[in-house]
Design a protein around this motif. Structure first.
Motif, mmCIF file in Angstrom:
data_model
loop_
_atom_site.group_PDB
_atom_site.id
_atom_site.type_symbol
_atom_site.label_atom_id
_atom_site.label_comp_id
_atom_site.label_asym_id
_atom_site.label_seq_id
_atom_site.Cartn_x
_atom_site.Cartn_y
_atom_site.Cartn_z
ATOM 1 N N GLU A 458 36.670 50.371 21.255
ATOM 2 C CA GLU A 458 38.068 50.411 20.824
ATOM 3 C C GLU A 458 38.100 50.668 19.324
ATOM 4 O OE1 GLU A 458 42.016 47.540 20.980
ATOM 5 O OE2 GLU A 458 40.483 47.403 22.543
ATOM 6 N N MET A 459 38.878 51.658 18.905
ATOM 7 C CA MET A 459 39.009 51.994 17.490
ATOM 8 C C MET A 459 40.470 51.919 17.075
ATOM 9 S SD MET A 459 36.373 55.087 16.709
ATOM 10 C CE MET A 459 37.374 56.244 17.604
ATOM 11 N N ASP A 460 40.693 51.500 15.858
ATOM 12 C CA ASP A 460 42.054 51.355 15.334
ATOM 13 C C ASP A 460 42.115 52.010 13.955
ATOM 14 O OD1 ASP A 460 44.669 50.661 15.253
ATOM 15 O OD2 ASP A 460 44.363 48.512 15.012
ATOM 16 N N ASP A 461 42.987 53.004 13.826
ATOM 17 C CA ASP A 461 43.158 53.718 12.553
ATOM 18 C C ASP A 461 44.645 53.761 12.253
ATOM 19 O OD1 ASP A 461 42.888 55.226 10.299
ATOM 20 O OD2 ASP A 461 42.338 57.087 11.320
ATOM 21 N N GLN A 462 45.072 53.018 11.240
ATOM 22 C CA GLN A 462 46.485 52.904 10.888
ATOM 23 C C GLN A 462 46.700 53.366 9.453
ATOM 24 O OE1 GLN A 462 48.943 51.804 13.002
ATOM 25 N NE2 GLN A 462 47.441 51.556 14.652
ATOM 26 N N PHE A 463 47.850 53.972 9.215
ATOM 27 C CA PHE A 463 48.174 54.421 7.865
ATOM 28 C C PHE A 463 48.187 53.266 6.884
ATOM 29 C CE2 PHE A 463 51.363 55.281 4.565
ATOM 30 C CZ PHE A 463 50.826 56.439 4.006
ATOM 31 N N GLU A 464 48.640 52.084 7.328
ATOM 32 C CA GLU A 464 48.745 50.936 6.430
ATOM 33 C C GLU A 464 47.402 50.269 6.173
ATOM 34 O OE1 GLU A 464 50.428 51.294 9.205
ATOM 35 O OE2 GLU A 464 52.585 51.332 8.769
ATOM 36 N N MET A 465 46.375 50.561 6.960
ATOM 37 C CA MET A 465 45.085 49.892 6.825
ATOM 38 C C MET A 465 44.249 50.544 5.737
ATOM 39 S SD MET A 465 44.267 49.443 10.908
ATOM 40 C CE MET A 465 42.536 49.077 10.621
ATOM 41 N N ASP A 466 43.470 49.718 5.017
ATOM 42 C CA ASP A 466 42.554 50.269 4.018
ATOM 43 C C ASP A 466 41.434 51.059 4.684
ATOM 44 O OD1 ASP A 466 43.835 49.236 1.727
ATOM 45 O OD2 ASP A 466 42.956 47.279 2.103
ATOM 46 N N SER A 467 40.916 50.559 5.787
ATOM 47 C CA SER A 467 39.819 51.247 6.478
ATOM 48 C C SER A 467 40.038 51.181 7.977
ATOM 49 C CB SER A 467 38.476 50.604 6.117
ATOM 50 O OG SER A 467 38.401 49.287 6.614
ATOM 51 N N ARG A 468 39.577 52.197 8.683
ATOM 52 C CA ARG A 468 39.667 52.157 10.134
ATOM 53 C C ARG A 468 38.606 51.208 10.681
ATOM 54 N NH1 ARG A 468 38.931 58.269 11.657
ATOM 55 N NH2 ARG A 468 39.659 58.542 9.523
ATOM 56 N N GLU A 469 38.881 50.643 11.837
ATOM 57 C CA GLU A 469 37.990 49.651 12.425
ATOM 58 C C GLU A 469 37.544 50.117 13.805
ATOM 59 O OE1 GLU A 469 40.299 46.109 12.444
ATOM 60 O OE2 GLU A 469 40.192 45.815 10.261
ATOM 61 N N ALA A 470 36.343 49.693 14.187
ATOM 62 C CA ALA A 470 35.808 50.002 15.513
ATOM 63 C C ALA A 470 35.185 48.747 16.094
ATOM 64 C CB ALA A 470 34.777 51.120 15.435
ATOM 65 N N ARG A 471 35.335 48.601 17.423
ATOM 66 C CA ARG A 471 34.742 47.472 18.122
ATOM 67 C C ARG A 471 33.974 48.012 19.320
ATOM 68 N NH1 ARG A 471 39.114 43.688 19.793
ATOM 69 N NH2 ARG A 471 39.116 44.751 21.804
ATOM 70 N N ILE A 472 32.665 47.784 19.317
ATOM 71 C CA ILE A 472 31.786 48.318 20.357
ATOM 72 C C ILE A 472 31.213 47.143 21.135
ATOM 73 C CG2 ILE A 472 29.774 49.771 20.818
ATOM 74 C CD1 ILE A 472 30.127 50.807 17.873
#
Length: 1011
Positions: A458-472
């Motif tokens: 699952e990956m999350d990339d939001q305009f408001e976030m400093d960095s995108r996150e991934a969960r493997i």
């Protein structure tokens, strides 16, 4: 973004309309790193000052002794330039902006001497044409260190011990120096350049106590000294015990900062001492506890011809300590005596004073245990005397820990492997940020492993976030992938693994923090990289035999990196050219102001009366003795101080203030013949005079007060004997501020500090750029001119000065977007990510790392081409639409630091609100121009639209989509048929349900804001 249950995920997957598409696929690559010992790395960190071991013998003075006493140990000052003196000083501390030392004029090649004995702690020869140039820093006793800058030759190296007066090199003009107000240009290779001709040669000399700068001049003129350890000698002095150790934690430190000092529980103060003493604050912001003894004024207090009074101080210390105190007095020979007792035994007795100089009693041994300190003053009652106590300090004396009862029997190499554990109740860390080269190891790229057991991503990339996150999430049977997996723990199931290994006696897990990760997604063999980052943390689930790997993209390096050295733009360097100020430097500060006022008024015209400038100075700052008029700012006229105490640094200094005041006088009063005949003339000047609308100050009584002062000064002769300033330094006609720094240049320097130009090692990564930084700009009706600083790519701290480039566009001139001068990020106070956010706030630029790990600073483009279309009959799985303008604002008021307003209306939001003008107010101190206010308004309207009209859709996974891409949505059930911008992407992949995405979208036709 909402959390989805497994059941919902199953239902959605059944609706996927894949058609002829291949089966969804993904690949996760992990870089395996190997530890290589013995590599040299330059580390930035806080390093405690080296403390030399002290051996102190306690001595006691018998009360009856008339000859025994405490001898003070002054350390004289050696002038750092051979053959020169204070007459050759050309610039003092605080004279110019950011000037933290003293400049001494001298030709290139003049010998430079160590002011005091010490150890060379730093030598710099790498900045030949920038900063302080060739320089030496010497560490002296008790945290004092000195800096010698702009040298041409250096004769010492780091670690050398130098005696006082040792020649450490020769003077020069290296670094950032000026001649006749102009920065030295050219190189030493060009015989015709100003540098080769020796222009601007001088020594820049600084004195520091830890991280606090100290004015060197009092040491130079003999009004201030360094002091070594005091000692007791003479008849009646007996020797007690000897202490050995290093100064450590501060046990007690009193600086007498307010009148409630005596209410602390450790004090018991004589009633007479309370009546005779008061707190006095000097112009240098230091406080003193001053005792005044007056035989005429205090007859009722003194029943006897002599006075003895003081205070008691009770402390408890588990360790021995070092007692020090500072004072000044006008006690003459036999006029009085200072006595200090430790548990009733006299430890200090001073009865030989030499005037009002500052005196320090240092390094008096202080026993451990419960201790009552009695500080006592004796006065003979014959004449008025003052005694000012400046500080009392006790530091712990730390001995070497005896770990085993007999430290001599312990191998010193083994001792380093152990630590003493104890409770710390008070700590004092006199740290300094330093660069130190150490022999350390480093993890380097070895090979790449692929995870073949993926359960879910699952990956999350939001305009408001400093960095995108991934969960493997992966299966982890028997802990095979765990970073601490050791097959020898369970030999019955022995199975070797490539996911952990031993090297040089250390157990290293591949799947651990800061391991590089790359994720690819797509269909069949058509995979596209969607994530490049680093492992953040791990969660291991024993019941399900799974491990979840949490990752963040490469922006993690920027978010986590603490700034380990002061960053200032422009740098905290730069000095005026050498010039003759001998007469000026010998005057008092008040006389300097008067002398300079005469010169500046005369230069602007013989009709100008310098006393009017002095009247303004008296009204605004009491002739530079109050508020913003105090050093180092010296805004004596208040010129350039637009709001409260905030003043523009380009108008800093006595000379600059009086120059600008005289220019304003000449420009505003020509129609009046430059004469002030009545209060109405002063009011005319206050309102701007001939110059136009310009109000000198917000105080509506300003002109009445200045007129009264001017009448008094005009009839007085007190200024007549002070000569006009006759220095040869040129007075510039306009401010000579340095070129400003592009915001993008500062960002580029900060990401270099975070290591963003040196992390790639995988063969698949090295072909991608480290950073793509778009030069910051904004559109304005007029063209910008002048100079700006750009950063040298991938070089920290290196900049190049270039002409400001403006491009004419249909909307106006695209001008460089600069940061106001003086921006500073202090070491260990900011992270790089926080500093970038501070620089780029209220701009239309986005700072992030892309899917390949490349850092990007780019302007937000709301008019990107449409990259995909999603319809209810093809590839649109679900849709949810929200319209909520309850928080919308159609009208924005942008206020700068002077509360000047800009008004802006967004036509899109105005239409949604049915013409209602709903107002919002924002304070943006840096938005000083209409265009900067417009930029702040556009960014705010952009944020409002993101919140007010949103859409959430779920679609089959599309690995090519990025945040801020535009897509077209067609759905009859929600009457949607228009373009939306992606503000968030949540991607999900698992073996059962395939690959899908949930997109958060926002609507904006981007018609823009209008005034």
């Amino acid at each position: 973004m909402q959390t989805m249950s497994n059941e919902l995920r199953r239902i959605l997957s059944e609706r996927l309309k894949l058609g002829e598409l291949s089966k969804p696929a993904c690949r996760v690559e992990i870089d395996r790193l190997i530890f290589v010992p013995g590599r040299t790395e330059e580390l930035d960190f806080i390093m405690s000052d080296r403390r030399e071991e002290k051996t102190l013998t306690r001595t006691i003075i018998q009360d009856s002794s008339k000859e025994g006493g405490t001898a003070l140990s002054k350390i004289s000052f050696v002038f750092p330039v051979e053959g020169k003196s204070t007459r050759d000083i050309t610039a003092y501390m605080g004279d110019n902006r950011n000037h933290k030392g003293i400049d001494i004029a001298c030709p290139v090649g003049t010998p430079i001497k160590a002011a005091w004995a010490g150890k060379v702690k730093k030598v710099t020869v790498s900045e030949k044409y920038t900063s302080f140039g060739f320089r030496v820093e010497i560490q002296h006793a008790d945290g004092i260190w000195t800096r010698y800058a702009h040298m041409s030759e250096i004769h010492v190296k780091t670690g050398d011990y130098v005696t006082q007066g040792t020649i450490i090199g020769k003077s020069g003009n290296t670094g950032d120096v000026r001649s006749a107000g102009v920065t030295n240009m050219g190189t030493y290779d060009d015989p015709n350049s100003p540098r080769s001709k020796g222009r601007g040669a001088h020594l820049h000399f600084e004195v520091w106590n830890g991280q606090a700068v100290i004015d060197p001049f009092p040491y130079m003129n003999g009004s201030k000294y360094l002091f070594a350890a005091s000692s007791n000698n003479g008849a009646g002095v007996t020797t007690d015990v000897t202490f050995v150790g290093t100064p450590g934690a501060t046990l007690f430190d009193e600086r007498f900062t307010n009148n409630t000092w005596h209410t602390k529980s450790v004090y018991k103060v004589d009633e007479l001492a309370k009546k005779l003493s008061m707190i006095e604050r000097s112009s240098t912001e230091h406080s003193n506890l001053t005792f005044t003894f007056d035989p005429k004024g205090y007859k009722t207090l003194f029943p006897s011809p002599t006075v003895t009074t003081g205070m008691n101080l009770k402390l408890t210390s588990a360790h021995p300590g070092i007692f020090s105190m500072g004072f000044s007095t006008n006690f003459g020979e036999g006029a009085g005596e200072l006595r200090v007792f430790f548990n009733g035994k006299m430890q200090i007795k001073v009865n030989k004073f030499s005037g009002t100089e500052n005196v320090e009693i240092r390094d008096i041994p202080f026993p451990n245990g419960e201790m009552e300190i009695r500080i006592e003053l004796f006065w003979n009652g014959k004449q008025v005397n003052r005694f000012s106590l400046q500080y009392i300090q006790i530091k712990e004396l730390q001995g070497r820990p005896d770990l085993y009862g007999n430290k001599d029997k312990v191998d010193p190499t083994i001792q380093q492997e152990f630590f003493e554990e104890r409770e710390i109740t008070s700590t004092f860390m006199p740290g300094q940020p330093r660069k130190v080269s150490l022999q350390v190891g480093k993890f380097v790229y070895m090979d790449t492993l692929t995870l073949d057991n993926i359960n879910h991503i699952e990956m999350d990339d939001q305009f408001e976030m400093d960095s995108r996150e991934a969960r493997i999430t992966i299966s982890n049977p028997g802990g095979y992938y765990s970073p601490d997996y050791n097959p020898f723990y369970f030999p019955e199931t022995y199975k070797e693994t490539p996911w952990s290994y031993f090297v040089n006696g250390f157990h290293v897990g591949v799947l651990s923090e800061n391991t590089p990760v790359r994720i690819y997604m797509g269909y069949g063999l058509n995979l596209m990289r969607v994530f490049t980052g680093l492992i953040d943390k791990l969660d291991l689930n024993g019941e399900e035999s799974t491990m979840t790997i949490y990752c963040r993209d490469m922006y993690k390096k920027i978010m986590n990196k603490v700034i380990t050295e002061d960053k200032q733009y422009p740098p905290d360097v730069g000095h005026s050219a050498a010039h003759d100020t001998n007469v000026f430097s010998s005057m008092t500060r008040r006389d300097k102001i008067i002398s300079m006022a005469k010169k500046q008024a005369k230069q602007q015209g013989p009709e100008l009366d310098y006393k009017f400038l002095l009247a303004i100075a008296e009204h605004e700052t009491k002739m530079g003795t109050l508020g913003k008029g105090l050093p180092p700012g010296d805004f004596i006229l208040g010129y350039g101080c637009y709001t409260g105490e905030k003043c523009d640094p380009q108008y800093q200094g006595i000379e600059r203030q009086l120059y600008r005041g005289a220019v304003r006088y000449r420009e505003a009063m020509a129609s009046k013949g430059w004469r002030f005949q009545s209060v109405d003339d002063v009011k005319y000047f206050w309102q701007g005079g001939d110059k136009g609308a310009y109000q000198w100050a917000s105080d509506t009584n300003w002109y009445n007060s200045v007129w009264q002062i001017y009448q008094k000064f005009r009839s007085s002769t007190e200024f007549d004997q002070i000569p006009e300033w006759e220095g040869t330094a040129p007075v510039p006609t306009e401010p000579t501020a340095k070129a400003a720094y592009l915001k993008s240049a500062i960002v580029q320097d900060l990401i270099a500090h975070a290591g963003m130009y040196s992390w790639r090692s995988n063969p698949q990564d090295i072909y991608y750029p480290y950073a793509i930084v778009q030069e910051t700009s904004y559109t304005h009706a007029t063209q910008a001119t002048g100079k700006v600083f750009k950063a040298v790519p991938d070089k920290e701290g290196e900049f190049v000065e270039v002409d400001a480039e403006s491009i004419l566009t249909p909307k106006g001139w695209k001008n460089p977007f600069i940061e106001p001068p003086g921006r500073k990020f202090e070491s260990y106070q900011y992270k790089v990510g926080e500093a970038i956010a501070e620089i780029m706030k209220d701009t239309e630029f986005r700072s992030y790392c892309d899917r390949y790990g490349t850092y990007r600073l780019e302007e937000i483009d709301m008019n990107r081409p449409i990259v995909a279309t999603y319809t209810e009959h093809d590839n649109l799985i679900t849709i949810h639409k929200t319209i909520d303008f309850s928080r919308g604002r159609s009208h924005l008021v942008i206020l700068d630091e002077e509360n000047k307003a800009g008004h802006f209306v967004d036509t899109e939001i105005l239409m949604e609100l049915k013409g209602e003008v709903r107002t919002g107010v924002r304070h943006v101190p840096s938005a000083k121009t209409d265009e900067l206010k417009r930029l702040a308004a556009r960014r705010t309207f952009f944020d409002i639209k993101r919140l007010c009209r949103t859409l959430q859709i779920s679609i089959p996974g599309n690995p090519a989509l990025d945040v801020l891409d535009r897509i077209y949505i067609i759905d009859s059930n929600t009457t949607t048929r228009e373009a939306y911008t992606i503000k968030g992407i949540r991607s999900m992949f698992d073996a059962q349900n395939g690959y899908m995405q949930i997109l958060d979208l926002f609507w904006s036709n981007n018609e823009g804001a209008i005034v």
